[in-house]
Scaffold this motif. Structure first.
Motif, PDB file in Angstrom:
ATOM      1  N   LEU A 130       0.987  -1.091  -0.056  1.00 22.95           N
ATOM      2  CA  LEU A 130       0.054   0.005  -0.184  1.00 22.95           C
ATOM      3  C   LEU A 130       0.831   1.183  -0.139  1.00 22.95           C
ATOM      4  CD1 LEU A 130      -2.599  -0.865   2.307  1.00 22.95           C
ATOM      5  CD2 LEU A 130      -2.811  -0.779  -0.021  1.00 22.95           C
ATOM      6  N   LYS A 131       1.972   1.124   0.333  1.00 24.68           N
ATOM      7  CA  LYS A 131       2.928   2.393   0.558  1.00 24.68           C
ATOM      8  C   LYS A 131       3.463   2.630  -0.800  1.00 24.68           C
ATOM      9  CE  LYS A 131       4.326   2.428   5.453  1.00 24.68           C
ATOM     10  NZ  LYS A 131       5.249   2.056   6.543  1.00 24.68           N
ATOM     11  N   SER A 132       3.620   1.506  -1.467  1.00 25.60           N
ATOM     12  CA  SER A 132       4.306   1.576  -3.056  1.00 25.60           C
ATOM     13  C   SER A 132       3.195   2.449  -3.847  1.00 25.60           C
ATOM     14  CB  SER A 132       4.519   0.220  -3.662  1.00 25.60           C
ATOM     15  OG  SER A 132       5.371  -0.474  -2.606  1.00 25.60           O
ATOM     16  N   ARG A 133       3.879   2.853  -5.057  1.00 30.56           N
ATOM     17  CA  ARG A 133       3.003   3.261  -6.310  1.00 30.56           C
ATOM     18  C   ARG A 133       2.501   2.081  -7.273  1.00 30.56           C
ATOM     19  NH1 ARG A 133       2.530   8.596  -5.082  1.00 30.56           N
ATOM     20  NH2 ARG A 133       1.609   9.030  -7.119  1.00 30.56           N
ATOM     21  N   HIS A 134       1.409   2.362  -7.919  1.00 30.98           N
ATOM     22  CA  HIS A 134       1.024   1.364  -8.597  1.00 30.98           C
ATOM     23  C   HIS A 134       0.455   1.521 -10.374  1.00 30.98           C
ATOM     24  CE1 HIS A 134       0.569  -1.595  -5.103  1.00 30.98           C
ATOM     25  NE2 HIS A 134       0.606  -0.470  -4.733  1.00 30.98           N
ATOM     26  N   ILE A 135       0.539   0.489 -11.056  1.00 32.82           N
ATOM     27  CA  ILE A 135       0.069   0.709 -12.466  1.00 32.82           C
ATOM     28  C   ILE A 135      -1.281  -0.129 -12.362  1.00 32.82           C
ATOM     29  CG2 ILE A 135       0.442   0.234 -14.956  1.00 32.82           C
ATOM     30  CD1 ILE A 135       3.540  -0.372 -13.759  1.00 32.82           C
ATOM     31  N   TRP A 136      -2.135   0.831 -12.576  1.00 36.21           N
ATOM     32  CA  TRP A 136      -3.521   0.115 -12.940  1.00 36.21           C
ATOM     33  C   TRP A 136      -3.699  -0.294 -14.439  1.00 36.21           C
ATOM     34  CZ3 TRP A 136      -7.700   1.096 -16.287  1.00 36.21           C
ATOM     35  CH2 TRP A 136      -8.865   0.368 -16.027  1.00 36.21           C
TER      36      TRP A 136
END
Length: 313
Positions: free
Chosen positions: A190-196
């Motif tokens: 959850l602290k990371s950044r993501h690709i949708w």
């Protein structure tokens, strides 16, 4: 009403009018003049004692009576067309047929290469035309203009034939230099950044809103049930773009396992189980009743099923 006195061509007119909701487009669809179509609409109104289509500020809108008739008329015409299709034997080794398949890039990457290999072995002169979801409408499939659509579908018209190709779980694709690998759990996820990444159904998509959880799909809905939300940096409808960004940047791509496995031999990437439960997805193939008895189409469906079973083995 005496059915013997009804011009059955009017059913064809009614079907196209209710799908197009426009006299000019309906005339073009049937390759007749606009006055002829207008006359057909007048005859339908007299026959059914109903306006059928009513002009509003939003264009022509079907009446309630017309809405009731639409699926009935479509079903009758599809059944009739299917029954009248000529039966022909199919020899794949001698065929030069073009097969048109609408496929998401997920299916195109994981299923189509193995399918194409089999087609080249068994039917070397055939051609495969791979189309994207944005290229195709349900009407194209329903009318047999597209042989097959392979994708994940939220809703389908009842008239379509369908078969599950496979079910797939989810995985996280992460660059091995990403600090999240030091301790990969829900908190660090959850602290990371993501690709949708996602694309279902047909038609041109619309822009995404990170706050609209219901439209974000399986991954974010699963998080929402836990009362959690991830930080999305990139929205894409293309799995290859998502995977490439995961390779190049410190972003996590959470996507179907079979797609992630395309990078299983890449030493720079890690494939991890998600740190929370995500329901599996179902890849389906769908086709028109008009093609259900077509010998070449039966061969194609069997080949797709056989290919999927070998990949699943």
């Amino acid at each position: 009403m005496n059915i013997n006195k009804v011009d059955l061509n009017l059913l064809v007119y009614l079907d196209v009018l209710l799908r197009e909701k426009n006299v000019t487009r309906a005339a073009n669809q049937l390759n007749i003049t606009q006055p002829a179509m207008s006359n057909g609409l007048k005859r339908l109104r007299d026959l059914l004692n109903d306006p059928i289509l009513v002009r509003t500020s939003e264009g022509m809108v079907p009446t309630e009576r017309a809405k009731e008739l639409a699926p009935i008329v479509r079903g009758v015409l599809l059944t009739l067309e299917e029954s009248l299709q000529p039966h022909k034997d199919f020899d794949p080794s001698q065929s030069s047929r073009v097969f048109r398949i609408m496929s998401s890039d997920y299916a195109a990457s994981t299923l189509i290469p193995a399918l194409l290999k089999k087609m080249r072995e068994q039917a070397p002169a055939t051609t495969l035309d791979i189309m994207t979801p944005s290229d195709v409408t349900f009407h194209d499939v329903e009318n047999g203009k597209v042989d097959m659509a392979i994708n994940r579908f939220d809703q389908l018209p009842q008239s379509f034939h369908q078969k599950t190709v496979w079910r797939d779980s989810f995985a996280c694709l992460v660059n091995r230099q990403n600090p999240v690998l030091k301790q990969f759990n829900l908190e660090s996820y959850l602290k990371s950044r993501h690709i949708w990444v996602s694309k279902t159904g047909f038609g041109v998509g619309v822009g995404m809103d990170p706050k609209d959880i219901q439209k974000l799909g399986w991954v974010d809905e699963a998080l929402a049930k836990l009362g959690k939300q991830r930080t999305i940096s990139v929205f894409t409808r293309n799995y290859h773009v998502a995977m490439h960004l995961a390779v190049e940047m410190d972003l996590i791509a959470t996507l179907p396992l079979r797609a992630a496995r395309l990078y299983e031999n890449d030493d720079s990437m890690a494939i991890l189980d998600p740190p929370f439960a995500i329901p599996s997805i179902e890849l389906k193939m769908i086709w028109s009743p008009l093609l259900h008895q077509d010998a070449s189409h039966i061969w194609l469906r069997r080949l797709i099923t056989e290919t999927a079973e070998e990949i699943n083995a």
